[in-house]
Design a protein around this motif. Structure first.
Motif, PDB file in Angstrom:
ATOM      1  N   GLY A  55       4.184  -8.954  -8.870  1.00 17.93           N
ATOM      2  CA  GLY A  55       3.363  -9.900  -9.635  1.00 17.93           C
ATOM      3  C   GLY A  55       1.903  -9.782  -9.250  1.00 17.93           C
ATOM      4  O   GLY A  55       1.541  -9.074  -8.305  1.00 17.93           O
ATOM      5  N   GLY A  56       1.059 -10.504  -9.972  1.00 13.04           N
ATOM      6  CA  GLY A  56      -0.357 -10.332  -9.658  1.00 13.04           C
ATOM      7  C   GLY A  56      -1.183 -11.527 -10.037  1.00 13.04           C
ATOM      8  O   GLY A  56      -0.668 -12.631 -10.158  1.00 13.04           O
ATOM      9  N   GLY A  57      -2.463 -11.216 -10.275  1.00 11.84           N
ATOM     10  CA  GLY A  57      -3.097  -9.953 -10.613  1.00 11.84           C
ATOM     11  C   GLY A  57      -2.398  -9.220 -11.745  1.00 11.84           C
ATOM     12  O   GLY A  57      -1.640  -9.770 -12.503  1.00 11.84           O
ATOM     13  N   THR A  58      -2.759  -7.965 -11.825  1.00 10.54           N
ATOM     14  CA  THR A  58      -2.153  -7.095 -12.831  1.00 10.54           C
ATOM     15  C   THR A  58      -1.565  -5.870 -12.143  1.00 10.54           C
ATOM     16  O   THR A  58      -2.281  -4.905 -11.861  1.00 10.54           O
ATOM     17  CB  THR A  58      -3.203  -6.640 -13.872  1.00 10.54           C
ATOM     18  OG1 THR A  58      -3.869  -7.788 -14.394  1.00 10.54           O
ATOM     19  CG2 THR A  58      -2.544  -5.886 -15.021  1.00 10.54           C
ATOM     20  N   PRO A  59      -0.256  -5.894 -11.844  1.00 10.15           N
ATOM     21  CA  PRO A  59       0.346  -4.760 -11.144  1.00 10.15           C
ATOM     22  C   PRO A  59       0.202  -3.447 -11.923  1.00 10.15           C
ATOM     23  O   PRO A  59       0.096  -2.379 -11.324  1.00 10.15           O
ATOM     24  CB  PRO A  59       1.814  -5.172 -11.012  1.00 10.15           C
ATOM     25  CG  PRO A  59       1.797  -6.662 -11.036  1.00 10.15           C
ATOM     26  CD  PRO A  59       0.684  -7.036 -11.964  1.00 10.15           C
ATOM     27  N   SER A  60       0.134  -3.548 -13.277  1.00  7.53           N
ATOM     28  CA  SER A  60       0.032  -2.313 -14.066  1.00  7.53           C
ATOM     29  C   SER A  60      -1.391  -1.771 -14.072  1.00  7.53           C
ATOM     30  O   SER A  60      -1.663  -0.710 -14.621  1.00  7.53           O
ATOM     31  CB  SER A  60       0.497  -2.578 -15.501  1.00  7.53           C
ATOM     32  OG  SER A  60      -0.281  -3.614 -16.077  1.00  7.53           O
TER      33      SER A  60
END
Lengths: 604, 371
Positions: B59-64
């Motif tokens: 999860g994040g944030g944006t892990p991608s």
């Protein structure tokens, strides 16, 4: 056996309007006489309660004994007995006046004489006290001491030209005050060998010494070992210690006539003695008591309940302790369906009530709920019996009531002339009867009105302050009871009457008041799981209705990752809020709901 | 049975409502951050020794947003040192504007088998206003790429200038994709310190009542499309629960690594610092990055269990409670149950909050956390 003048003693008090510098002058006098080392001076030494310091008012009397070497080369003993300044405490003022021969009247050099001061000056004159005017705050740029000196002469009829002109704040001309005390305040008269007569003007409970009596020895001598009794009690006590106030207790061998001091006699309970009573020597009894005080009667009543029902006994203990030093406070157990067990308390006025509330919360750490203040009504029943009702819930059914009588006060309102219109308008709204209007000078008008006390306890004072931008002041005394068209206004929450919210109002006011209360409650009652109708009713007839809508969203919807602790803390916080609520049937009511209805008109 | 959560605190730009630990300008620190992350995973491995891992969640944030090799590396490490179930649910959060074919290939090789796509709204104007980096077309392209994967989509309720009709349009677009088996609908919450909070203070956002109306209609709409509400904000097709989140709500154990991550293992809850620099410093020096740690006492454990399980449509199963705490739920929570009788559904097997009260559950839950 001879009455002699106690040439070296001066007993006096200070009369002043709030903020005119009474406590500051007292501090300076104490400082100048070297009673307390300057480094130990805590500002406003006499005001020992936190509450007194914060509000800048004096509630309790605290005597201080000082010694002063005057310019005539002689040593004098000064006993300064502090007095409260507010109208609610007139009773306490009269107590301290009885122990003095003179009073210093402080007048603010920029503001002149205020209403409250005047009332206390008259009280002092009634008690044959010598009034010694002092003009304070002459360091202020707006000070006009000569005009104020003239005003003292015009209004009170005292010669103001020789009054010391001082600044207590910066310590200017304090010596003049001390010299004037010696010159103008009469020395007490007394006979040390006469049978003992000591006036109890205050008392407090000490954990080690028992009840400490504050006394003015009028005749005779008292010392450790004297067997004493008072006129109003059967109990005999052996004096353990006598002494004076420096301002802490300082033991002394004897107290003789003219002196102010304390007596400790292992008195276990404050109820064993009464302030205003006279102490005498059992072995050499005085024949009659000193004239007592006008006994203070409570005029404002309200219910005080512990927020947490299990704290009933703590509340009881606290009230008992407050009562030790506050003879005017009355209370008896009471029971409300909404609030459970608590006490119906009687107060001298609204300020007195507020102060008791604050002391319960601060000094005793109690969370309390106070109901709307009420006054004492006389109810004439159809069967001819007459009841005194201080609690709206104790009213008999409407059909059994023939008529009501309500207390009416005589109010003296002092204000700059430009607000007379606003005051008259307010008085009109509050069912006042106009009595008289006098221009005291070109800056002040005195208006006399008769008005129902019921209106005063509601929000008269707030209204007066806001409509005159705080310039008006007023004092009052109970005048009489008057027949009046009153009704009981009930509030129903979710269909159930909440007894703690019931009030007695004039019939013509019921509709407006009911609507205002319902609106106010709608604001303070939080939304809950269901819709809550709030209804105001008179004799079963609904006169106003509001609705607290049901709660729609109350959820921690976000995931917060796995941070369960954060969720838990948020819920715990919510739980704390819920704990502060009272449950009436299914409805949760915050404690402020019970007092918020007092403030209805104050936004005007 | 336990879960692992990995926090990736990087994103391309910050959305106006976001108060999560995510830093668009810190991407330069990714290399050192992941080095520390791997070190932390190794250091904490012993905590889950002997326990089967059945969910992993990025999860994040944006892990991608970060290079996919970091995700690959993390998973590889996890397989090596933990006992990961072969059917484990392995989820990666994706922003539609940051995924492409090459990244997906790496994710596939790494073992990711579930994607959670942050759409929030199908309305491009709304996306622009809240500073999302993608538009609706990007979402469609991303969904085309992910068509063979079990996918969840996030939709937000109460976004600026959006009414129910906008949410309805978004949901209708989302359900067109047959790989979407799970939808999360979170109501916008204006958190202090975010630009959204200013909007809230200016009175530009919908009232709680208006959001509640949208929520109610959304629940109904999703039901029509076969998405059943199994938790306040989570909806899925039969059997497609987010096992990772269910583990939280069942009071299961999980290890959280990376900044701001929370863990619950052996009755201890602990949380890492939210600062990348502090985190790096602590890990490199051989310490843990924990800034909070608390042992949960038995009474609190029971309260937590009730508070968490009551969020779900399953509620509390008496037999399971008995198994865990060796105690009778109805006895333990007698007064809490009594106080809330009209809001609860109770039978011999268990208790749950009635559907219509799920969105006002706090009032009920407060009685259960402190019973």
């Amino acid at each position: 056996m001879a009455v002699t003048k106690k040439e070296n003693i001066r007993n006096f008090c200070i009369i002043a309007h709030i903020d005119h510098g009474k406590s500051t002058l007292a501090d300076r006098i104490i400082e100048k006489t070297g009673q307390v080392a300057e480094r130990d001076m805590e500002n406003q030494l006499l005001d020992s309660m936190d509450l007194e310091r914060e509000r800048g008012i004096t509630i309790k009397l605290t005597p201080v004994r000082m010694s002063y070497k005057a310019k005539d080369g002689k040593d004098y003993i000064f006993n300064l007995i502090d007095t409260p300044g507010h109208v609610d405490f007139t009773y306490e003022v009269s107590r301290s006046l009885k122990a003095c021969e003179g009073a210093i009247l402080i007048v603010d050099a920029s503001q002149g004489i205020q209403a409250q001061t005047l009332a206390n000056v008259y009280l002092a004159l009634d008690n044959d006290l010598e009034i010694m005017p002092v003009i304070n705050k002459i360091d202020l740029p707006s000070a006009d001491p000569d005009a104020v000196a003239k005003e003292i002469e015009d209004v009170i009829g005292l010669d103001g030209t020789n009054a010391p002109k001082i600044s207590a704040k910066v310590g200017l001309n304090i010596e003049d005050v001390l010299e004037k005390i010696v010159e103008e305040i009469p020395a007490p008269m007394g006979d040390d060998d006469a049978p003992l007569k000591a006036l109890i003007f205050d008392s407090y409970y000490d954990n080690f010494k028992g009840v400490i009596l504050f006394v003015r020895i009028v005749e005779g001598t008292v010392k450790a070992g004297t067997k004493i009794k008072t006129f109003m009690s059967d109990k005999t006590f052996d004096v353990v210690e006598v002494g004076t106030f420096d301002p802490d207790l300082r033991a002394k061998d004897t107290l003789t006539s003219g002196e102010v001091g304390y007596i400790a006699a292992s008195i276990k309970s404050i109820s064993d003695i009464e302030v205003g009573d006279t102490v005498y020597d059992v072995d050499n009894p005085a024949s009659e008591p000193l004239p007592g005080y006008k006994k203070a009667l409570p005029v404002v009543f309200s219910g005080i309940y512990p927020l947490d029902g299990s704290k009933f006994n703590d509340l009881k203990e606290a009230l008992l302790k407050l009562k030790l030093n506050d003879a005017a406070l009355t209370f008896e157990p009471d029971n409300s369906t909404a609030l459970g067990f608590g006490f119906r308390c009687g107060f001298l006025g609204l300020l007195h009530m507020e102060i008791i509330e604050e002391r319960l919360e601060r000094e005793f750490g109690l969370d309390i709920i106070t109901t709307a203040p009420s006054v004492s009504y006389i109810v004439h029943k159809t069967d001819g019996t007459v009841l005194t009702i201080e609690n709206p819930t104790k009213l008999p059914p409407v059909v059994e009531i023939d008529y009501f009588e309500e207390p009416v006060i005589k109010a003296n309102i002092y204000s700059p002339p430009e607000y007379v219109g606003a005051i008259m308008e307010l008085c009109q709204e509050k069912r006042c009867t106009f009595e008289n209007m006098v221009y005291i000078d070109d800056r002040r008008v005195k208006l006399d009105y008769y008005l129902p006390l019921n209106e005063v306890v509601f929000d008269f004072f707030d209204g007066l302050k806001s409509r005159t931008r705080g310039y008006a002041s007023f004092d009052y005394e109970l005048s009489s009871y008057k027949k009046s068209d009153l009704v009981k206004l009930d509030i129903m929450l979710n269909g159930d009457i909440c007894d703690a919210l019931s009030v007695i109002v004039h019939k013509d006011k019921a509709y407006a008041r009911g609507r205002a209360m319902a609106e106010r409650l709608k604001e303070v009652i939080p939304r809950q799981m269901f819709e809550i109708p709030i209804q105001a009713a008179v004799g079963g007839k609904i006169i106003a209705r509001e609705t607290v809508k049901a709660l729609r969203k109350d959820v921690l919807a976000k995931c917060y990752g796995g941070d369960i602790t954060r969720k838990k803390k948020l819920l715990e916080k919510q739980k704390e809020g819920k704990k502060k609520m009272r449950k009436l049937g299914t409805v949760e009511i915050p404690s402020e709901a019970f007092t918020s209805i007092l403030k209805i008109d104050s936004d005007n | 049975m336990a879960g692992i959560y990995i926090h990736i605190p990087f994103c391309k730009s910050k959305c106006t409502y976001c108060d999560f630990a995510s830093f668009p300008k810190e991407i330069g620190k990714a290399e050192v951050y992941f080095a520390c992350l791997y070190k932390e995973i190794k250091g904490k491995a012993h905590l889950l020794k002997g326990k089967k891992i059945n969910t992993v969640y990025f999860g994040g944030g944006t892990p991608s947003f970060v290079e996919p090799k970091y995700i690959y590396g993390a998973l590889k490490l996890i397989y090596t040192i933990f006992d990961v179930d072969k059917n484990a649910e392995i989820t990666l959060e994706v922003n539609p504007g940051t995924i492409d074919e090459n990244k997906l290939k790496v994710y596939k090789n790494a073992g990711i088998n579930r994607f959670s796509v942050g759409l929030q709204s199908a309305n491009d104007e709304t996306l622009r206003v809240v500073n999302r980096i993608h538009n609706f077309n990007d979402f469609k392209k991303a969904m085309e790429l992910l068509k063979d994967y079990n996918t969840s989509v996030d939709v937000m309720l109460g976004l600026p200038n959006e009414e129910y009709e906008d949410v309805e349009k978004t949901i209708k677009e989302v359900v067109k994709f047959s790989n979407v088996k799970h939808i999360s609908c979170y109501a916008l919450k204006a958190e202090e310190g975010t630009p959204m909070f200013t909007k809230y203070l200016n009175g530009e956002l919908l009232s709680e009542d208006e959001v509640a109306d949208i929520y109610d209609d959304t629940v109904k709409l999703l039901k029509e499309y076969g998405f059943d509400r199994y938790e306040v904000s989570n909806f899925c097709k039969e059997g497609y629960y987010s096992r990772h989140n269910l583990n939280y709500w069942k009071r299961g154990e999980y290890l959280g690594v990376g900044i701001g991550a929370s863990s619950f293992i052996n009755n201890r809850r602990f949380t890492n610092t939210e600062s990348i620099d502090d985190y790096v410093k602590a890990i490199l020096s051989g310490f843990t990055a924990e800034v909070f740690s608390e042992e949960v006492e038995e009474k609190d454990a029971k309260g937590e269990y009730a508070m968490l399980n009551l969020r779900t449509k399953f509620g509390i199963e008496f037999s399971e409670y008995k198994k865990i705490f060796n105690s009778d739920f109805k006895k333990d929570f007698e007064s809490a149950i009594k106080n809330n009788l009209s809001y609860l559904e109770i039978d011999d097997k268990g208790v749950k909050i009635k559907d219509e009260y799920l969105y006002v559950q706090n009032t009920i839950l407060v009685d259960f956390i402190d019973f």
